[in-house]
Design an enzyme around this catalytic site. Structure first.
Site, PDB file in Angstrom:
ATOM      1  N   GLU A 108      -1.605  26.837 -16.874  1.00  0.00           N
ATOM      2  CA  GLU A 108      -1.033  26.965 -15.525  1.00  0.00           C
ATOM      3  C   GLU A 108      -1.662  28.140 -14.753  1.00  0.00           C
ATOM      4  OE1 GLU A 108       3.266  26.760 -16.269  1.00  0.00           O
ATOM      5  OE2 GLU A 108       3.101  24.612 -15.970  1.00  0.00           O
ATOM      6  N   HIS A 143      15.769  14.199 -17.200  1.00  0.00           N
ATOM      7  CA  HIS A 143      14.989  15.411 -17.463  1.00  0.00           C
ATOM      8  C   HIS A 143      15.342  15.973 -18.828  1.00  0.00           C
ATOM      9  CE1 HIS A 143      13.971  19.872 -16.729  1.00  0.00           C
ATOM     10  NE2 HIS A 143      12.846  19.228 -16.908  1.00  0.00           N
ATOM     11  N   HIS A 144      14.344  16.166 -19.656  1.00  0.00           N
ATOM     12  CA  HIS A 144      14.512  16.788 -20.966  1.00  0.00           C
ATOM     13  C   HIS A 144      13.677  18.053 -21.036  1.00  0.00           C
ATOM     14  CE1 HIS A 144      15.616  12.714 -23.075  1.00  0.00           C
ATOM     15  NE2 HIS A 144      16.625  13.230 -22.388  1.00  0.00           N
ATOM     16  N   GLU A 145      14.242  19.165 -20.635  1.00  0.00           N
ATOM     17  CA  GLU A 145      13.571  20.445 -20.876  1.00  0.00           C
ATOM     18  C   GLU A 145      13.840  20.785 -22.337  1.00  0.00           C
ATOM     19  OE1 GLU A 145      11.486  22.783 -19.117  1.00  0.00           O
ATOM     20  OE2 GLU A 145      11.461  23.292 -21.239  1.00  0.00           O
ATOM     21  N   HIS A 160       5.702  17.712 -18.839  1.00  0.00           N
ATOM     22  CA  HIS A 160       5.320  19.011 -18.273  1.00  0.00           C
ATOM     23  C   HIS A 160       5.017  19.993 -19.409  1.00  0.00           C
ATOM     24  CE1 HIS A 160       6.201  19.009 -13.787  1.00  0.00           C
ATOM     25  NE2 HIS A 160       6.084  17.754 -14.174  1.00  0.00           N
ATOM     26  N   GLU A 161       4.072  20.858 -19.141  1.00  0.00           N
ATOM     27  CA  GLU A 161       3.591  21.842 -20.123  1.00  0.00           C
ATOM     28  C   GLU A 161       3.078  21.228 -21.422  1.00  0.00           C
ATOM     29  OE1 GLU A 161       7.045  22.430 -19.073  1.00  0.00           O
ATOM     30  OE2 GLU A 161       6.270  23.369 -17.273  1.00  0.00           O
ATOM     31  N   GLU A 190       1.902  17.216 -16.353  1.00  0.00           N
ATOM     32  CA  GLU A 190       1.628  18.364 -15.485  1.00  0.00           C
ATOM     33  C   GLU A 190       0.356  19.013 -16.043  1.00  0.00           C
ATOM     34  OE1 GLU A 190       4.178  22.043 -13.694  1.00  0.00           O
ATOM     35  OE2 GLU A 190       4.110  21.807 -15.849  1.00  0.00           O
ATOM     36  N   GLU A 196       4.683  23.669  -7.768  1.00  0.00           N
ATOM     37  CA  GLU A 196       5.860  24.532  -7.955  1.00  0.00           C
ATOM     38  C   GLU A 196       5.512  26.021  -7.923  1.00  0.00           C
ATOM     39  OE1 GLU A 196       6.815  22.761 -11.706  1.00  0.00           O
ATOM     40  OE2 GLU A 196       6.254  24.549 -12.825  1.00  0.00           O
TER      41      GLU A 196
HETATM   42  C1  NOJ Z   1       8.682  23.787 -15.517  1.00  0.00           C
HETATM   43  C2  NOJ Z   1       8.385  22.454 -14.938  1.00  0.00           C
HETATM   44  O1  NOJ Z   1       7.033  22.343 -14.573  1.00  0.00           O
HETATM   45  C3  NOJ Z   1       9.279  22.253 -13.756  1.00  0.00           C
HETATM   46  O2  NOJ Z   1       8.942  21.056 -13.088  1.00  0.00           O
HETATM   47  C4  NOJ Z   1      10.704  22.272 -14.209  1.00  0.00           C
HETATM   48  O3  NOJ Z   1      11.541  22.179 -13.081  1.00  0.00           O
HETATM   49  C5  NOJ Z   1      11.023  23.558 -14.942  1.00  0.00           C
HETATM   50  N1  NOJ Z   1      10.047  23.814 -15.947  1.00  0.00           N
HETATM   51  C6  NOJ Z   1      12.384  23.519 -15.601  1.00  0.00           C
HETATM   52  O4  NOJ Z   1      12.368  22.622 -16.660  1.00  0.00           O
HETATM   53 CA    CA Z   2       5.210  23.827 -15.292  1.00  0.00          CA
END
Ligand code: NOJ
Ligand code: CA
Length: 731
Positions: free
Chosen positions: A177, A417-419, A487-488, A506, A512
């Site tokens: 990033e 969404h799965h963080e 993402h990540e 991503e 963002e």
């Molecule tokens: C980073 C992600 O790129 C973003 O899209 C997300 O909102 C945040 N993490 C929280 O999970």
């Molecule tokens: Ca990110």
């Protein structure tokens, strides 16, 4: 014989002296690219091998090493006996489930060298030479001499011919990033202190290291992209530059004990890829990386569909609402977790989600992403905690069943969404339960995230274990008929061919960062398609209309480094089958004339034309919507104003088109007046050309649809009216 070799070597210079004999040559179908296997010829049969690459008779890669250092068994594989050689031509066409073009030709010349290395270990070196570049990989057949083994190092190198310009981000085991640096090779300095631009987890390892896809330009104007294809069960490759001779050495991402890959024969590495051309547009058009990936493992792909989404998302990034229930936006407070009480700032409430569903339904947007819906956001970040989220427990103000009913009634799908907070172990334990929960509640797409330090502790985002994790997630989501946006994750390598449910990743610095950091310079989006996107689609989240962010808080200094018209153009230039309209509904409602472009723009394509492109400066592209006559054009520039001038000769010659042009107004500028745009309509055909002024940091977007005779008349009448008005005013 020896004499002849020495004479040739003398004439050709020192490097050739080291590798005097050409053992095999593979040429691209058009003859422009020549790949040679060279040998030092130390003895009649056993020799160090190297490869080199020319393009139109110019050296692109000078003699470069191949081989491995293995551990368990401990052996260096760098001297080989050639046991056999097989050549074949591959020429086939295939249709991606979704993509930038309808049909892809896979046309190359292949060479397989069967090698025997030290300890009698057998391996194959496989080369495919296409018109747009070269891919090579190693494979280890099943054999007595080698069963389980550990890769300590891969010896592959890429010897560049001079001090090229390179667009680079620092080599790192955990993040990509960064924004790009444009320097000469000799000026690369990836020191982490300089580069920590508000990134959650970074693992810097060498100041001369860069990541792939890495883009270079030679003084003679050749563009060279080095990356990999089909990264499966193997760590990602960074490149470490030896500045004394401009040789890049592969650096595989290690695990906690410094090992790179644990393999069992039969095994194969990803393809190492080199794309080369004297025309920058060819890089953007290249399908070589896709061609080097395996066909879809998913048999029935009917349920996979490219789409647009809105989301309860940007409002958290700009600080209007929060992921956490109590509305603190404090991401690592155990205190909040204990005492969480709503304060009215929580974003993912049933009522707020309904607002987004209504907006999506009204505007033909298929998906609504909701973040911050599940318990855990009070203490998710920074503590390397194993069990943060369970992926099935909503906050009390998020009514899963009611939202399922409401969205279904309006023909919209919620996106889950799965963080994972980078606890991949926790996610693996929950995956089945979480996906069942999704299916039971009407979700068919998930956005995953890996913010923070990885668990299993000691693993990295780009190491073998995580590479396999992302693939397991792709396979498992596919088994539940769920589409995926990661993402990540590790940077893509074309695996979306094999798992077409993996719509986007991503894996780079997204829009963002403009919300809460130093942001992305205006040139960022002119570099990404040449670098990160070479491996696959990016969820960049374009479409920000409220560009100055102090409307959310007068103290907020950040802004998106763009004009509004450029945000529209990104739907074309930043390819993804999953495109977010990332801004808030109320911001779109103030500019519904410009939002019309986002409503109209396609996300799946029959054809793509790269009209003009120069990395770091500008990209102009046209794409034809899947199964339709409509074309869409996106033009973007860096911080400099310029005019995008191009012919429309890709249009169907017999037809008249209505062109709707969304462009920067005369006084637009990303710094001072980013939201100034104008919209014009005109009738055009394949003989027409367009000249579109782009503001500093700006862009232009055009939609073209076949004009009915009534439309043509209407536009003519409107133009007449305008002229008349002007005349009356001037009178
Ligand atoms: C980073 C992600 O790129 C973003 O899209 C997300 O909102 C945040 N993490 C929280 O999970
Ligand atoms: Ca990110």
């Amino acid at each position: 014989m020896m004499k002849r070799i020495l004479i040739t070597a003398f004439l050709a210079g020192t490097v050739s002296f080291l590798f005097a004999q050409t053992l095999a040559t593979v040429t691209s179908p058009d003859g422009n690219i020549v790949f040679r296997i060279l040998s030092k010829g130390e003895t009649a049969s056993v020799s160090s091998l190297a490869y080199e690459l020319d393009y139109k008779q110019q050296a692109v890669i000078k003699p470069s090493a191949i081989g491995f250092v293995l551990k368990e068994p401990s052996v260096t594989l760098n001297r080989f006996e050639i046991n056999g050689q097989q050549n074949r031509v591959i020429d086939e066409t295939w249709q991606p489930v979704w993509g930038e073009v309808k049909t892809i030709r896979n046309h190359c010349n292949e060479l397989v060298l069967s090698l025997k290395g030290q300890n009698g270990i057998l391996l194959n070196f496989i080369v495919r030479v296409f018109n747009d570049g070269v891919g090579f990989r190693y494979s280890f057949p099943q054999q007595q001499q080698l069963h389980h083994f550990i890769v300590a190092d891969e010896l592959t190198s890429f010897a560049m011919t001079g001090d090229h310009t390179i667009w680079w981000i620092p080599g790192d085991y955990d993040t990509n990033e960064f924004f790009y640096n444009t320097t000469h090779l000799s000026e690369i300095d990836a020191s982490s202190s300089k580069m920590s631009q508000e990134i959650a987890a970074m693992t810097f390892f060498d100041k001369n290291a860069v990541q792939t896809p890495s883009l270079m330009k030679t003084a003679a104007g050749l563009y060279i992209s080095i990356h990999e294809a089909s990264l499966v069960n193997y760590p990602a490759m960074d490149l470490v530059l030896d500045k004394s001779n401009y040789v890049f050495h592969a650096q595989l991402v290690p695990d906690a004990v410094g090992n790179k890959a644990y393999l069992e024969t039969p095994a194969k590495t990803p393809w190492r890829t080199i794309i080369v051309s004297d025309d920058a547009r060819d890089l953007l058009a290249s399908k070589m990386i896709l061609n080097l990936n395996e066909p879809s493992k998913i048999k029935n792909t009917d349920w996979i569909h490219p789409q647009k989404m809105v989301g309860v998302w940007w409002e958290m990034h700009v600080g209007k609402s929060t992921w956490d229930y109590a509305g603190t936006q404090d991401m690592n407070s155990w205190e909040n977790l204990k005492n969480a009480k709503p304060t009215g700032k929580h974003g993912a409430t049933t009522a707020n989600v309904k607002k987004y569903i209504d907006f999506a339904a009204k505007n033909g947007i298929e998906g609504v992403l909701v973040e911050g819906w599940n318990v855990g956001w009070e203490d998710w970040f920074g503590h390397w905690k194993e069990d943060v989220f369970d992926f099935v427990t909503p906050y009390p103000d998020f009514d899963v069943q009611e939202l399922h009913r409401y969205a279904a009634a309006k023909g919209v799908k919620l996106i889950m969404h799965h963080e994972t907070s980078a606890s991949a172990t926790n996610y693996e334990r929950w995956m089945d339960t979480a996906y069942r929960f999704m299916k039971n509640n009407g979700y068919d797409a998930v956005k995953t995230g890996y913010v923070g330090r990885i668990i299993p502790r000691g693993e990295h985002h780009d190491g073998q274990w995580m590479v396999s994790h992302y693939e397991r997630v792709a396979a498992k989501t596919a088994s539940y008929q769920i589409m995926l946006d990661a993402h990540e994750p590790v940077r893509p390598t074309g695996l979306h061919r094999t798992y077409p449910n993996w719509l986007a990743s991503e894996a780079a610095r997204g829009n963002e960062f403009n919300a809460w950091s130093v942001g992305n310079p205006p040139e960022h989006e002119t570099i990404l398609p040449f670098t990160r996107l070479m491996g696959g689609p990016m969820d960049y989240t374009p479409g920000i209309f409220q560009i100055k962010l102090n409307v959310y808080d007068p103290a907020k200094k950040e802004q998106v480094h763009t004009t509004l018209a450029k945000q529209l153009a990104l739907y074309i230039t930043m390819y993804s089958p999953l495109q977010m309209a990332a801004d808030l509904p109320e911001n779109y409602e103030q500019h519904m004339d410009a939002f019309q472009f986002i409503k109209d723009v396609a996300v799946d394509w029959d054809d793509t034309k790269i009209l003009a492109a120069e990395p770091g400066d500008y990209i102009y592209m046209a794409r034809k919507a899947k199964g339709k006559d409509d074309w869409f054009i996106g033009c973007i520039t860096d911080e400099n104003a310029r005019t995008a001038a191009f012919k429309l000769d890709f249009l169907d010659p017999g037809k008249q088109y209505l062109a709707t042009i969304y462009r920067d107004a005369g006084d637009a500028d990303w710094k001072t007046n980013p939201e100034a745009y104008t919209i014009e309509k005109k009738i055009v055909n394949s003989q027409a050309s367009l000249q579109l002024p782009l503001a500093p940091g700006g862009g232009a977007a055009v939609s073209l649809s076949v004009a009915t005779p009534e439309m043509q008349k209407m536009i003519k009448d409107e133009m007449k009216m305008k002229k008349k008005k002007k005349w009356e005013i001037n009178k």
